[in-house]
Design an enzyme around this catalytic site. Structure first.
Site, PDB file in Angstrom:
ATOM      1  N   GLU A  39      22.344  -0.215  10.925  1.00 14.82           N
ATOM      2  CA  GLU A  39      21.609  -0.640  12.124  1.00 14.82           C
ATOM      3  C   GLU A  39      20.105  -0.631  11.827  1.00 14.82           C
ATOM      4  OE1 GLU A  39      21.079   0.827  16.693  1.00 14.82           O
ATOM      5  OE2 GLU A  39      22.788   1.590  15.553  1.00 14.82           O
ATOM      6  N   SER A  83       0.825  -1.218   0.000  1.00 14.35           N
ATOM      7  CA  SER A  83       0.000   0.000   0.000  1.00 14.35           C
ATOM      8  C   SER A  83       0.854   1.261   0.000  1.00 14.35           C
ATOM      9  CB  SER A  83      -0.985  -0.006   1.167  1.00 14.35           C
ATOM     10  OG  SER A  83      -0.320   0.182   2.394  1.00 14.35           O
ATOM     11  N   ASN A 130      13.426   4.244   4.162  1.00 10.93           N
ATOM     12  CA  ASN A 130      12.522   3.211   4.688  1.00 10.93           C
ATOM     13  C   ASN A 130      11.371   3.901   5.405  1.00 10.93           C
ATOM     14  OD1 ASN A 130      11.615   0.602   5.528  1.00 10.93           O
ATOM     15  ND2 ASN A 130      12.470   0.977   7.555  1.00 10.93           N
ATOM     16  N   HIS A 187       8.830   3.190   8.645  1.00 15.25           N
ATOM     17  CA  HIS A 187       8.667   2.313   9.805  1.00 15.25           C
ATOM     18  C   HIS A 187       7.435   2.763  10.593  1.00 15.25           C
ATOM     19  CE1 HIS A 187       9.813  -0.476  12.920  1.00 15.25           C
ATOM     20  NE2 HIS A 187       9.548   0.473  13.795  1.00 15.25           N
ATOM     21  N   GLN A 199      -1.425   7.681   7.636  1.00 13.87           N
ATOM     22  CA  GLN A 199      -0.386   8.728   7.716  1.00 13.87           C
ATOM     23  C   GLN A 199       0.871   8.307   6.946  1.00 13.87           C
ATOM     24  OE1 GLN A 199      -1.160  11.671   8.860  1.00 13.87           O
ATOM     25  NE2 GLN A 199      -3.171  10.792   9.279  1.00 13.87           N
ATOM     26  N   GLU A 200       1.155   7.002   6.927  1.00 15.69           N
ATOM     27  CA  GLU A 200       2.305   6.532   6.149  1.00 15.69           C
ATOM     28  C   GLU A 200       2.146   6.968   4.694  1.00 15.69           C
ATOM     29  OE1 GLU A 200       3.447   2.415   6.678  1.00 15.69           O
ATOM     30  OE2 GLU A 200       2.608   2.366   8.689  1.00 15.69           O
TER      31      GLU A 200
HETATM   32  C1  GRF Z   1       3.899  -0.680   6.728  1.00 14.56           C
HETATM   33  O1  GRF Z   1       3.264  -0.553   7.958  1.00 14.56           O
HETATM   34  C2  GRF Z   1       5.310  -0.180   6.801  1.00 14.56           C
HETATM   35  O2  GRF Z   1       5.467   0.890   7.679  1.00 14.56           O
HETATM   36  C3  GRF Z   1       6.053  -1.377   7.316  1.00 14.56           C
HETATM   37  O3  GRF Z   1       5.447  -2.483   6.715  1.00 14.56           O
HETATM   38  C4  GRF Z   1       4.102  -2.146   6.361  1.00 14.56           C
HETATM   39  C5  GRF Z   1       3.984  -2.378   4.887  1.00 14.56           C
HETATM   40  O4  GRF Z   1       2.696  -2.170   4.400  1.00 14.56           O
HETATM   41  N1  GRF Z   1       7.462  -1.238   7.052  1.00 14.56           N
HETATM   42  P1  GRF Z   1       2.441  -2.034   2.847  1.00 14.56           P
HETATM   43  O5  GRF Z   1       3.031  -3.294   2.190  1.00 14.56           O
HETATM   44  O6  GRF Z   1       3.130  -0.794   2.351  1.00 14.56           O
HETATM   45  O7  GRF Z   1       0.967  -1.968   2.678  1.00 14.56           O
END
Ligand code: GRF
Length: 203
Positions: A135, A11, A99, A101, A165-166
């Site tokens: 790390e 996503s 990345n 997270h 929010q991501e």
């Molecule tokens: C997300 O929560 C991201 O922050 C984490 O893994 C999940 C991946 O979700 N690293 P998607 O595959 O982008 O829907």
């Protein structure tokens, strides 16, 4: 151009594509990653480099880097890519590997961040886009989004609110990178033009 590495749903990759960013390739370590279908439907080049086919982490990472470099991306974005990368790989993409997270780093590195946040009783949770260093889940922070934790909330509900929010902050961070707006100094990231590096979720 950017290359996006995924392992599953994808996503965040979809959010990057839908934000209109120039994506040169979507690469997965799993042939069954659901996100590949979306990338194909958008006519984006896809590739699968299956980690299981390689005898060591080093051999896998070398093959992965070779595939990525074929597409000549300026930026590599990990988007739910569930492999620990070797220092050699990370160094190869130094300062151009991002990345996302699902926590307010440096809190809750690793997995199950939402359940762990709830179990700890923190009142604020969220997500972080950061440059990748050797790390795990560390490295200079580009942008964070903060989400207020609701009383009695379940991990899945919190995860869904953080995920929204991501999808806001990852495209923003990638755009800044491609527009040459990010400056790393002494381990800290500054955005030229002073764009806000914190989003406070409204809900
Ligand atoms: C997300 O929560 C991201 O922050 C984490 O893994 C999940 C991946 O979700 N690293 P998607 O595959 O982008 O829907």
């Amino acid at each position: 151009m950017l290359a996006i590495l995924i392992s599953g749903r994808g996503s965040n990759m979809q959010a990057l594509v839908e934000a209109g960013l120039p994506v040169s390739a979507v690469i997965s370590n799993r042939a069954d990653a659901a996100g590949l279908e979306f990338a194909r439907s958008r006519k984006i080049a896809t590739a699968v480099v299956e980690h299981r086919r390689f005898p060591s982490r080093e051999a896998f990472d070398d093959a992965l880097a070779k595939e990525i470099d074929r597409h000549k991306p300026r930026l590599v974005a990990l988007a739910g890519f569930m492999r620990v990368l070797t220092p050699r790989f990370v160094n190869h993409y130094e300062r151009r590997l991002l990345n996302i997270h699902p926590s307010l780093l440096p809190a809750f590195t690793g997995l199950d961040t939402h359940a762990r946040a709830l179990a700890t009783g923190v009142k604020l949770h969220g997500c972080t886009v950061h440059f990748v260093t050797a790390e795990l889940d560390s490295g200079p922070i580009v942008i964070q989004a903060a989400v207020r934790v609701r009383t009695g909330e379940k991990a899945e509900e919190l995860a869904a609110r953080v995920l929204r929010q991501e999808h806001v902050i990852y495209p923003r961070a990638a755009r800044w990178f491609l527009d040459d707006k990010l400056v790393i100094q002494n381990g800290l990231v500054r955005v030229k033009g002073d764009d806000a590096q914190l989003v406070m979720a409204a809900d």
